[in-house]
Motif scaffolding. Sequence first.
Motif, mmCIF file in Angstrom:
data_model
loop_
_atom_site.group_PDB
_atom_site.id
_atom_site.type_symbol
_atom_site.label_atom_id
_atom_site.label_comp_id
_atom_site.label_asym_id
_atom_site.label_seq_id
_atom_site.Cartn_x
_atom_site.Cartn_y
_atom_site.Cartn_z
ATOM 1 N N ASP A 8 -40.822 -0.525 -52.123
ATOM 2 C CA ASP A 8 -40.434 -0.207 -53.504
ATOM 3 C C ASP A 8 -39.840 1.185 -53.690
ATOM 4 N N LYS A 9 -39.742 1.937 -52.608
ATOM 5 C CA LYS A 9 -39.239 3.303 -52.736
ATOM 6 C C LYS A 9 -37.791 3.428 -52.262
ATOM 7 N N VAL A 10 -37.364 2.490 -51.451
ATOM 8 C CA VAL A 10 -36.040 2.608 -50.854
ATOM 9 C C VAL A 10 -35.086 1.660 -51.578
ATOM 10 N N VAL A 11 -34.042 2.229 -52.139
ATOM 11 C CA VAL A 11 -33.140 1.468 -52.991
ATOM 12 C C VAL A 11 -31.713 1.566 -52.456
ATOM 13 N N CYS A 12 -30.987 0.474 -52.544
ATOM 14 C CA CYS A 12 -29.592 0.449 -52.140
ATOM 15 C C CYS A 12 -28.724 1.097 -53.220
ATOM 16 N N GLY A 13 -27.935 2.063 -52.825
ATOM 17 C CA GLY A 13 -27.067 2.746 -53.776
ATOM 18 C C GLY A 13 -25.839 1.941 -54.149
ATOM 19 N N LEU A 14 -25.559 0.887 -53.420
ATOM 20 C CA LEU A 14 -24.375 0.082 -53.700
ATOM 21 C C LEU A 14 -24.694 -1.092 -54.623
ATOM 22 N N CYS A 15 -25.761 -1.801 -54.344
ATOM 23 C CA CYS A 15 -26.066 -2.976 -55.173
ATOM 24 C C CYS A 15 -27.377 -2.818 -55.946
ATOM 25 N N HIS A 16 -28.078 -1.724 -55.709
ATOM 26 C CA HIS A 16 -29.291 -1.368 -56.463
ATOM 27 C C HIS A 16 -30.472 -2.289 -56.241
ATOM 28 N N LYS A 17 -30.417 -3.034 -55.146
ATOM 29 C CA LYS A 17 -31.598 -3.819 -54.760
ATOM 30 C C LYS A 17 -32.492 -2.954 -53.872
ATOM 31 N N HIS A 18 -33.704 -3.382 -53.711
ATOM 32 C CA HIS A 18 -34.591 -2.662 -52.819
ATOM 33 C C HIS A 18 -34.278 -2.969 -51.364
ATOM 34 N N TYR A 19 -34.593 -2.011 -50.563
ATOM 35 C CA TYR A 19 -34.492 -2.219 -49.130
ATOM 36 C C TYR A 19 -35.739 -2.927 -48.621
ATOM 37 N N ILE A 20 -35.546 -3.696 -47.565
ATOM 38 C CA ILE A 20 -36.680 -4.389 -46.961
ATOM 39 C C ILE A 20 -36.856 -3.930 -45.513
ATOM 40 N N ARG A 21 -38.069 -4.113 -45.009
ATOM 41 C CA ARG A 21 -38.407 -3.603 -43.694
ATOM 42 C C ARG A 21 -38.186 -4.677 -42.635
ATOM 43 N N LYS A 22 -37.532 -4.303 -41.579
ATOM 44 C CA LYS A 22 -37.228 -5.255 -40.518
ATOM 45 C C LYS A 22 -37.506 -4.631 -39.168
ATOM 46 N N LYS A 23 -37.961 -5.458 -38.271
ATOM 47 C CA LYS A 23 -38.191 -4.964 -36.927
ATOM 48 C C LYS A 23 -37.029 -5.379 -36.043
ATOM 49 N N LEU A 24 -36.517 -4.425 -35.308
ATOM 50 C CA LEU A 24 -35.373 -4.697 -34.464
ATOM 51 C C LEU A 24 -35.579 -3.980 -33.141
ATOM 52 N N ARG A 25 -35.618 -4.747 -32.080
ATOM 53 C CA ARG A 25 -35.824 -4.192 -30.743
ATOM 54 C C ARG A 25 -36.972 -3.196 -30.695
ATOM 55 N N GLY A 26 -38.076 -3.604 -31.289
ATOM 56 C CA GLY A 26 -39.268 -2.769 -31.209
ATOM 57 C C GLY A 26 -39.308 -1.605 -32.176
ATOM 58 N N LYS A 27 -38.242 -1.467 -32.985
ATOM 59 C CA LYS A 27 -38.215 -0.371 -33.950
ATOM 60 C C LYS A 27 -38.076 -0.931 -35.349
ATOM 61 N N TYR A 28 -38.593 -0.193 -36.292
ATOM 62 C CA TYR A 28 -38.478 -0.628 -37.674
ATOM 63 C C TYR A 28 -37.263 -0.009 -38.349
ATOM 64 N N PHE A 29 -36.579 -0.856 -39.066
ATOM 65 C CA PHE A 29 -35.436 -0.426 -39.854
ATOM 66 C C PHE A 29 -35.624 -0.921 -41.271
ATOM 67 N N TRP A 30 -34.933 -0.262 -42.176
ATOM 68 C CA TRP A 30 -34.910 -0.745 -43.556
ATOM 69 C C TRP A 30 -33.485 -1.158 -43.873
ATOM 70 N N GLN A 31 -33.377 -2.319 -44.480
ATOM 71 C CA GLN A 31 -32.080 -2.903 -44.708
ATOM 72 C C GLN A 31 -31.989 -3.446 -46.130
ATOM 73 N N CYS A 32 -30.794 -3.365 -46.681
ATOM 74 C CA CYS A 32 -30.579 -3.846 -48.038
ATOM 75 C C CYS A 32 -30.914 -5.335 -48.152
ATOM 76 N N HIS A 33 -31.637 -5.659 -49.189
ATOM 77 C CA HIS A 33 -32.028 -7.033 -49.458
ATOM 78 C C HIS A 33 -30.808 -7.955 -49.546
ATOM 79 N N THR A 34 -29.779 -7.506 -50.242
ATOM 80 C CA THR A 34 -28.564 -8.308 -50.402
ATOM 81 C C THR A 34 -27.865 -8.510 -49.061
#
Length: 116
Positions: free
Chosen positions: A21-47
């Motif tokens: 709920d703290k990370v927001v996309c500046g382009l579409c204003h949706k929240h970012y979601i947490r994703k695991k990629l190759r053993g690391k966590y990334f946050w990516q736009c919901h859209t």
Amino acid sequence: MLKENRSTSIPKSTEKHVLYDKVVCGLCHKHYIRKKLRGKYFWQCHTYFYEGKDKCPNKKVPEEVLMKIYKKEHKTLQEIVVLGDGRLQVRLDHKTYNKKWSYRPERKKNGTKTSN
Ligand SMILES: [Zn+2]
């Protein structure tokens, strides 16, 4: 022996990440979601994640970049807005500033060891 599942206990799945709920996309204003990629966590736009980058081309941000900000600012942190140009907008209780971030993913070298 069968043991009863304690259905009254709090399910683990409701645990929220501190950045939820703290990370927001500046382009579409949706929240970012947490994703695991190759053993690391990334946050990516919901859209971006659910509808593709045609709908929102914003970048994913490594969790460590966000956590660095969080650790420094968590007392007054409201939101981190991911601007589309490699900057993050950090919104605090009474201050907002932009921060450039860059991240170099580890590249596999040819496997040659320079030292032993
Ligand atoms: Zn977006």
